[in-house]
Design an enzyme around this catalytic site. Sequence first.
Site, PDB file in Angstrom:
ATOM      1  N   CYS A   1     -48.828  -6.908  -1.239  1.00  0.00           N
ATOM      2  CA  CYS A   1     -49.928  -7.297  -2.119  1.00  0.00           C
ATOM      3  C   CYS A   1     -50.327  -6.184  -3.088  1.00  0.00           C
ATOM      4  O   CYS A   1     -50.664  -6.439  -4.227  1.00  0.00           O
ATOM      5  CB  CYS A   1     -51.124  -7.704  -1.280  1.00  0.00           C
TER       6      CYS A   1
ATOM      7  N   THR B   1     -54.323 -15.666  -4.086  1.00  0.00           N
ATOM      8  CA  THR B   1     -55.642 -15.921  -4.660  1.00  0.00           C
ATOM      9  C   THR B   1     -55.914 -17.423  -4.726  1.00  0.00           C
ATOM     10  O   THR B   1     -57.021 -17.888  -4.443  1.00  0.00           O
ATOM     11  CB  THR B   1     -55.729 -15.263  -6.049  1.00  0.00           C
TER      12      THR B   1
ATOM     13  N   GLU C   1     -58.341 -11.192   1.577  1.00  0.00           N
ATOM     14  CA  GLU C   1     -57.436 -10.167   1.033  1.00  0.00           C
ATOM     15  C   GLU C   1     -56.397 -10.918   0.213  1.00  0.00           C
ATOM     16  O   GLU C   1     -55.512 -11.568   0.774  1.00  0.00           O
ATOM     17  CB  GLU C   1     -56.732  -9.429   2.169  1.00  0.00           C
TER      18      GLU C   1
ATOM     19  N   LYS D   1     -53.474 -18.644  12.535  1.00  0.00           N
ATOM     20  CA  LYS D   1     -52.537 -19.598  11.908  1.00  0.00           C
ATOM     21  C   LYS D   1     -51.601 -18.763  11.057  1.00  0.00           C
ATOM     22  O   LYS D   1     -51.899 -18.412   9.919  1.00  0.00           O
ATOM     23  CB  LYS D   1     -53.315 -20.595  11.046  1.00  0.00           C
TER      24      LYS D   1
END
Length: 499
Positions: A303, A249, A269, A194
């Site tokens: 990130c 997060t 992650e 997805k």
Amino acid sequence: MTTSQKNLAPGEQAQAFLSREVHHHFIDGDSVPALSGQTLTTVNPSTGAVLARIAAGDEADIDRAVLSARKAFQGQWSTWTPYGRQALLTRVAQILDENFEELIQIEAMDMGAPVSRLRNSKPALMKMLSFFASQAANISGETLMNGIPGNVTTMTLKAPVGVVGGIIPWNGPLNGQFWIIGAVLASGCTAVLKPSEDASLSVLRVAEILYEAGVPAGVVNVVTGLGKEAGHALAAHPDVDRIAFTGSTQTGRSIIEASTVNIKKLQLELGGKSADIVCADADLDKAVPGAAMGVFANSGQICFAGTRVLVQRAVVDEFTERLLAFMDTLRVGHSLDAAATLGPVISQPQLDKVLSYIDVGQDEGAELLRGGGRLGGEFENGYFMQPSVFAGVTNEMRIAREEIFGPVLSILPFDDVDEAVAIANDSEFGLGGAVWSQSLSTALRVVRGVHTGTMWVNCYGYIDPLVGFGGTKMSGYGSKGSAAHMENYLYTKSVYIEL
Ligand code: NAD
């Protein structure tokens, strides 16, 4: 792709792909519309114009894709030998190599990274596929001693975990998806991917290419759509065994909650706020461009971006002066402009979010030394922002604590190395980080002291699948790369054989 399209130049191939009226899901080796018939638009961030329509998947489409993945997992694919899967990965690498130019054009228009950056990422993708091809033939259990009376032999077998749901962010889907696809093909799992609603196109095109390369129908399926619909349905699906998620997060937390339905295994992650520590004895010729690109690469949408640049007070002025001079060499431009080094950010909401942090930083008392605005003129319709620098930042400020995910660098002065380590650790995240010093003992002290998943010394951002990369604290768990990566796609079966 039709035979006639194979004769087109890469740019024309990309245009032929993009000209489709709707980009449907890819399920069971076929392009299939959303069962609801609904679509979403996706925008070119360099121009703000609609680039394509994608299927708006929901629970029903996810059901269909999971069924296809389950059927493939239990079918002929389960009889493939390790060598067969290894050869398949080698073929996949070859066909991606041949189609890479087309793919980077699609990716550049869809998520805004400049073609120069994407082109440079090809060796990393090829290395990743070599890594997974090697792993396919390296799956092994153990023969174990036991204390059972009689003649009992005991061992462990490794088996593929089953159907994997892969939920992918927008900041680098072309290469990022292969952390999942590579492991799926190496292990014998199957997948439903997805991608982000903001950047799904390279994932859809790759699925077609994989199928052409001989990946059996149903082994890699793609359902596009919104996170709270298609993404949530995948995370909550009772017949998905494992979720590999890369993203924020906050979303990671929702995925943990949704996954409790069947106690899914998770690899998360998540976000970061990495500290890049420049000591007074650092080689500034390397540290300045290294720290700058540790933030500005991909327009700050990485990130592990080292957005908190901690600089020892003795060299703050020199570092800052050189940083601003280095920034004059950066060229922000349209993602298809071969000379551009930085592109736009992904979307209007993301641009608004990043710009709002410029106000937050100024309100908190940080000094905006460079940038801070949206680019106008020829860039006014795209989501372009000036690379920006704040000086005099303290670690209590929101710009030092929250993930901005844009081209904003904060300079935090420090006096001694212990203080730098304490500042680095004063964060809820633990993803990346670096230290620049010509003293190995100082560098190792920092490496040992900082509580984070990955540290670089006198460099920033190298990732090699043989070595791995991952986070700790609120940056997630389950590393990418290294032998540990494959373990995430396998489970261990203990076997007792009485002879
Ligand atoms: P995001 O969390 O908004 O979205 C990521 C993916 O999750 C998208 O496909 C989205 O559609 C989906 N999603 C959203 N809500 C969902 C839900 N409730 N249930 C299931 N799926 C859902 O993240 P983003 O904005 O696409 O990407 C930026 C974030 O990703 C940043 O926080 C960044 O740090 C993080 N990131 C982390 C890594 C890493 O390796 N640690 C790499 C890249 C990006």
